[in-house]
Enzyme design. Structure first.
Site, PDB file in Angstrom:
ATOM      1  N   ARG A  60     -13.512  -8.940   1.092  1.00  0.00           N
ATOM      2  CA  ARG A  60     -12.084  -8.707   0.839  1.00  0.00           C
ATOM      3  C   ARG A  60     -11.283  -9.971   1.190  1.00  0.00           C
ATOM      4  NH1 ARG A  60     -10.086  -3.409   1.025  1.00  0.00           N
ATOM      5  NH2 ARG A  60      -8.117  -4.413   0.466  1.00  0.00           N
ATOM      6  N   ARG A 108       0.882  -1.182   0.000  1.00  0.00           N
ATOM      7  CA  ARG A 108       0.000   0.000   0.000  1.00  0.00           C
ATOM      8  C   ARG A 108       0.909   1.218   0.000  1.00  0.00           C
ATOM      9  NH1 ARG A 108      -5.370   1.254   3.397  1.00  0.00           N
ATOM     10  NH2 ARG A 108      -6.082  -0.064   1.698  1.00  0.00           N
ATOM     11  N   HIS A 135      -7.080   1.003  -6.604  1.00  0.00           N
ATOM     12  CA  HIS A 135      -7.269   0.103  -5.463  1.00  0.00           C
ATOM     13  C   HIS A 135      -7.895  -1.184  -6.018  1.00  0.00           C
ATOM     14  CE1 HIS A 135      -7.624  -1.371  -1.523  1.00  0.00           C
ATOM     15  NE2 HIS A 135      -8.448  -0.500  -0.977  1.00  0.00           N
ATOM     16  N   CYS A 180     -16.357   1.444   0.165  1.00  0.00           N
ATOM     17  CA  CYS A 180     -15.179   0.610   0.449  1.00  0.00           C
ATOM     18  C   CYS A 180     -14.798   0.649   1.924  1.00  0.00           C
ATOM     19  CB  CYS A 180     -14.015   1.066  -0.406  1.00  0.00           C
ATOM     20  SG  CYS A 180     -13.631   2.819  -0.186  1.00  0.00           S
ATOM     21  N   GLN A 219      -9.826  -3.819  -3.908  1.00  0.00           N
ATOM     22  CA  GLN A 219     -11.155  -3.317  -3.571  1.00  0.00           C
ATOM     23  C   GLN A 219     -12.087  -3.480  -4.779  1.00  0.00           C
ATOM     24  OE1 GLN A 219     -12.053  -1.850  -0.389  1.00  0.00           O
ATOM     25  NE2 GLN A 219     -14.000  -2.410  -1.305  1.00  0.00           N
ATOM     26  N   ASP A 277     -17.274   6.899  -1.801  1.00  0.00           N
ATOM     27  CA  ASP A 277     -15.988   6.776  -1.105  1.00  0.00           C
ATOM     28  C   ASP A 277     -15.739   8.121  -0.419  1.00  0.00           C
ATOM     29  OD1 ASP A 277     -13.466   6.005  -0.209  1.00  0.00           O
ATOM     30  OD2 ASP A 277     -12.489   6.198  -2.159  1.00  0.00           O
TER      31      ASP A 277
END
Ligand code: CP
Ligand code: NVA
Length: 309
Positions: A290, A99, A126, A262, A129, A222
């Site tokens: 996830r 990340r 991402h 998310c 996601q 988001d």
């Protein structure tokens, strides 16, 4: 050949479907030994709850090991290069998940590693996601193909880019409603349009959230201020005020429209509590998924890399 997952377009539609199928069985049969003796190094430049937990617990459920690494406590803080770090990690571990602030960092890791690298979020994408979101949409809507997915808010955003690319690749009709200053980056719009041409899906950009949600099957939000963009908070609040997902907006969507996010959510900024915790919200299913999807992804990358499954 080593397979990396740096962006949503790194997986073909058939490969995504294969991963979804495997994730569905991993959701039922959680424990296995397929990763026995294998290690995942998780490199974080930014905060995380879901990404760290789902990768670490997922690796454990498959009999493998996950090791956390950050800049501050590693030699990166004292100037060791990303390229040397990638080469060293490749001698110990089987997979890297990173990340990062800059997408170029995860690209450099992949360029120098001899093991698969997974983007656990960069400033541009991402994809873990995005993959999970599409799996979740298929779970709730039966299929991604033909589904009308509307993202409302910050279009110039990692989550938006990945969702747009993946949804267009799987034949969905994607609409992004965002202020003129925060439209998705042109490069990602062009890639998504090209995906849609092949899949029969479509991509539409608008500045009008009301028009965008009409007959949507999925409404997605988001945060307005992503990690690394804290300095833009005041101007973003101003620009994004009318893009809040609230009951009024949800009512304009289709009657079976689900709400997705998310997470983490900023309640009363991009979404109100009645929507986020209401009957049409699937945010915690998304978070759970996830785990299942990334386990399937890791299996896919590792065993396709080794010439296996
Ligand atoms: N959605 C997501 O990636 O959450 P974290 O930032 O908690 O990992
Ligand atoms: N766009 C958000 C996603 C967090 C999971 C961010 O980058 O902070």
């Amino acid at each position: 050949m080593v397979r990396h997952f740096l962006g949503q377009n790194d997986l073909a539609a058939t490969e995504m479907e294969h991963i979804f199928q495997r994730a569905r069985s991993l959701k039922i049969d959680k424990i296995s030994n397929v990763m026995a003796g294998r290690s995942l190094v998780m490199f974080f430049e930014k905060a995380s709850t879901r990404t760290r937990l789902s990768f670490e617990i997922g690796m454990g459920q498959m009999g493998g090991q996950a090791v956390y690494l950050d800049r501050e406590s590693s030699q990166l803080s004292r100037g060791e290069s990303i390229s040397d770090t990638a080469r060293v990690v490749s001698r110990y571990a089987d997979l890297i998940m990173a990340r990062v602030f800059l997408h170029s960092t995860v690209a450099e890791l992949a360029a120098c590693a001899t093991i698969p690298v997974v983007n656990g979020l960069s400033d541009e994408e991402h994809p873990c996601q995005g993959l999970t979101d599409l799996f979740t949409i298929a779970e709730f809507k039966g299929s991604v193909r033909g589904t009308r997915i509307t993202f409302v808010g910050d279009g110039d955003n990692n989550v938006t880019h990945s969702l747009m690319l993946g949804a267009a690749r799987l034949g969905a009709h994607v609409t992004v409603a965002s202020p003129p200053e925060l439209q998705p980056q042109k490069r990602y719009v062009e890639l998504a349009e090209s995906n849609a041409r092949l899949s029969g899906g479509s991509v539409r950009l608008t500045c009008d959230p009301v028009e965008a949600v009409e007959s949507a099957d999925v409404l997605y939000a988001d945060v307005w201020v992503s990690m690394g963009r804290e300095g833009e908070r005041a101007s973003r609040m101003e620009m994004l005020g009318k893009y809040q997902v609230n009951e009024r907006l949800m009512k304009l969507a289709g009657p079976d429209c689900i709400f997705m996010h998310c997470l983490p959510a900023h309640i009363d900024e991009e979404v109100t509590a009645d929507v986020a915790y209401g009957p049409r919200s699937v945010i915690f299913d998304q978070a759970e998924n996830r785990l299942h999807v990334q386990k399937a992804l890791m299996e896919f990358l590792l065993f396709s890399h080794e010439g296996g499954a």
